[in-house]
Structures are given as structure tokens and as C-alpha cells.
Write a protein that holds these residues in place. Structure first.
Motif, short mmCIF file in Angstrom:
data_model
loop_
_atom_site.label_atom_id
_atom_site.label_comp_id
_atom_site.label_asym_id
_atom_site.label_seq_id
_atom_site.Cartn_x
_atom_site.Cartn_y
_atom_site.Cartn_z
N CYS A 7 0.81 -1.23 0.00
CA CYS A 7 0.00 0.00 0.00
C CYS A 7 0.84 1.28 0.00
CB CYS A 7 -0.97 0.01 1.19
SG CYS A 7 -0.18 0.29 2.79
N HIS A 8 2.16 1.14 0.15
CA HIS A 8 3.13 2.25 0.10
C HIS A 8 3.04 3.23 1.26
CE1 HIS A 8 4.15 0.69 -3.78
NE2 HIS A 8 2.87 0.73 -4.12
N ARG A 9 2.41 2.82 2.36
CA ARG A 9 2.37 3.65 3.56
C ARG A 9 3.74 3.62 4.24
NH1 ARG A 9 1.53 2.94 8.87
NH2 ARG A 9 1.03 0.75 8.72
N LYS A 10 4.16 4.73 4.84
CA LYS A 10 5.42 4.76 5.56
C LYS A 10 5.34 3.82 6.75
CE LYS A 10 6.73 9.42 4.30
NZ LYS A 10 8.00 9.43 3.69
N LEU A 11 6.41 3.09 7.00
CA LEU A 11 6.43 2.08 8.05
C LEU A 11 7.06 2.60 9.33
CD1 LEU A 11 7.67 -0.92 5.90
CD2 LEU A 11 5.34 -0.50 6.66
N THR A 12 6.61 2.06 10.45
CA THR A 12 7.23 2.34 11.74
C THR A 12 8.34 1.31 11.97
OG1 THR A 12 5.78 0.88 13.00
CG2 THR A 12 5.01 3.16 12.65
N GLY A 13 9.20 1.60 12.91
CA GLY A 13 10.24 0.64 13.28
C GLY A 13 9.65 -0.66 13.81
N ASP A 14 8.52 -0.54 14.53
CA ASP A 14 7.86 -1.75 15.04
C ASP A 14 7.33 -2.62 13.91
OD1 ASP A 14 8.37 -1.09 17.68
OD2 ASP A 14 6.34 -0.38 18.08
N GLU A 15 6.79 -1.99 12.86
CA GLU A 15 6.27 -2.77 11.73
C GLU A 15 7.41 -3.50 11.01
OE1 GLU A 15 2.31 -0.54 10.17
OE2 GLU A 15 4.18 0.60 9.97
N ILE A 16 8.54 -2.84 10.85
CA ILE A 16 9.70 -3.47 10.21
C ILE A 16 10.20 -4.63 11.08
CG2 ILE A 16 12.11 -3.12 9.54
CD1 ILE A 16 11.25 -0.25 8.71
N GLY A 17 10.30 -4.39 12.39
CA GLY A 17 10.75 -5.44 13.30
C GLY A 17 9.80 -6.63 13.30
N LEU A 18 8.51 -6.37 13.30
CA LEU A 18 7.52 -7.44 13.29
C LEU A 18 7.62 -8.27 12.02
CD1 LEU A 18 5.06 -8.73 14.74
CD2 LEU A 18 3.63 -7.16 13.40
N TYR A 19 7.75 -7.60 10.89
CA TYR A 19 7.86 -8.31 9.62
C TYR A 19 9.10 -9.20 9.63
CZ TYR A 19 7.54 -9.29 4.65
OH TYR A 19 7.42 -9.92 3.44
N ARG A 20 10.21 -8.66 10.09
CA ARG A 20 11.46 -9.45 10.14
C ARG A 20 11.32 -10.62 11.10
NH1 ARG A 20 15.79 -4.56 9.48
NH2 ARG A 20 16.07 -4.88 7.23
N LYS A 21 10.66 -10.40 12.22
CA LYS A 21 10.50 -11.47 13.21
C LYS A 21 9.61 -12.59 12.68
CE LYS A 21 10.82 -13.07 17.51
NZ LYS A 21 12.09 -13.48 18.09
N LEU A 22 8.52 -12.24 12.01
CA LEU A 22 7.56 -13.24 11.57
C LEU A 22 7.84 -13.82 10.18
CD1 LEU A 22 4.22 -11.59 12.75
CD2 LEU A 22 5.61 -13.31 13.93
N ILE A 23 8.45 -13.03 9.30
CA ILE A 23 8.62 -13.46 7.91
C ILE A 23 10.07 -13.82 7.59
CG2 ILE A 23 8.28 -12.82 5.49
CD1 ILE A 23 5.66 -13.17 7.13
N GLY A 24 11.00 -12.94 7.94
CA GLY A 24 12.40 -13.24 7.64
C GLY A 24 13.32 -12.14 8.11
N ARG A 25 14.32 -12.50 8.89
CA ARG A 25 15.24 -11.53 9.47
C ARG A 25 15.99 -10.72 8.42
NH1 ARG A 25 15.99 -12.50 15.08
NH2 ARG A 25 17.88 -11.27 15.28
N GLU A 44 -5.14 -7.19 13.57
CA GLU A 44 -4.07 -6.24 13.90
C GLU A 44 -3.84 -6.17 15.40
OE1 GLU A 44 -3.65 -2.39 11.90
OE2 GLU A 44 -5.24 -3.06 10.56
N GLU A 45 -4.89 -6.30 16.20
CA GLU A 45 -4.74 -6.25 17.65
C GLU A 45 -3.82 -7.37 18.13
OE1 GLU A 45 -7.72 -6.23 16.05
OE2 GLU A 45 -8.33 -4.15 16.42
N ARG A 46 -3.92 -8.52 17.50
CA ARG A 46 -3.05 -9.66 17.87
C ARG A 46 -1.60 -9.35 17.51
NH1 ARG A 46 -1.26 -13.10 21.13
NH2 ARG A 46 -0.79 -15.15 20.34
N LEU A 47 -1.39 -8.68 16.38
CA LEU A 47 -0.03 -8.30 16.01
C LEU A 47 0.52 -7.28 17.00
CD1 LEU A 47 -0.28 -8.09 12.12
CD2 LEU A 47 0.68 -9.93 13.51
N ASP A 48 -0.33 -6.37 17.49
CA ASP A 48 0.10 -5.42 18.52
C ASP A 48 0.53 -6.15 19.79
OD1 ASP A 48 -0.33 -3.10 17.01
OD2 ASP A 48 -2.42 -2.96 17.66
N GLU A 49 -0.22 -7.18 20.16
CA GLU A 49 0.14 -8.00 21.33
C GLU A 49 1.50 -8.65 21.12
OE1 GLU A 49 -2.98 -10.86 21.94
OE2 GLU A 49 -4.50 -9.31 22.13
N LYS A 50 1.73 -9.17 19.92
CA LYS A 50 3.01 -9.83 19.62
C LYS A 50 4.16 -8.83 19.69
CE LYS A 50 3.33 -13.55 19.10
NZ LYS A 50 3.44 -14.56 20.16
N ILE A 51 3.95 -7.62 19.19
CA ILE A 51 4.99 -6.59 19.26
C ILE A 51 5.35 -6.34 20.72
CG2 ILE A 51 5.46 -4.12 18.95
CD1 ILE A 51 3.83 -4.33 16.31
#
Length: 68
Positions: A7-25, A44-51
Motif C-alpha cells: 500500500c506504500h504507507r510509511k512504516l514504523t520501526g515496530d512494523e519493520i521489526g515485526l515483519y522481520r520477526k515473523l517473515i524473515g530476518r 491487527e490487535e493480535r499483532l500489537d500484542e506480539k509486538i
């Protein structure tokens, strides 16, 4: 600053960290939390919990909270 590859939205550091943690470092492209939740079929609430959980455990993929 990185942006979501869908969607080309700017990402937060938490979103980048979550993606790396769940998909690939070693990921260099990322999905925002909204697009990632759709891909994984997780609320999304579950992803917030995981963060919060990963941060509490000291995962270094997430930016440290500033104390000021």
C-alpha cells in the motif's frame, strides 16, 4: 524510511521489526501491520500484542523506546 510494498504507507520501526520477526530476518522489503495482518489472516490487535511481547522479551529487531 521504508514503505509498505503493497500500500506504500510509511512504516514504523515496530512494523519493520515485526515483519522481520515473523517473515524473515534478512527482509529488505516489508508490509505494514494492516497488510501483514491480511496476509497472515490475523487481527491487527493480535499483532500489537506480539509486538509488546517481543519487546518485553528484549528482541533486538524492535527499536528501543525513548525515555524522553
Amino acid at each position: 524510511m521504508s514503505e509498505c510494498m503493497k500500500c506504500h504507507r510509511k512504516l514504523t520501526g515496530d512494523e519493520i521489526g515485526l515483519y522481520r520477526k515473523l517473515i524473515g530476518r534478512d527482509a529488505e522489503t516489508f508490509l505494514c501491520k494492516t497488510c501483514l495482518s491480511g496476509r497472515l489472516k490475523i487481527r491487527e490487535e493480535r499483532l500489537d500484542e506480539k509486538i509488546r511481547q517481543f519487546k518485553k522479551l528484549g528482541c533486538t529487531l524492535f527499536p528501543r523506546e525513548s525515555s524522553g
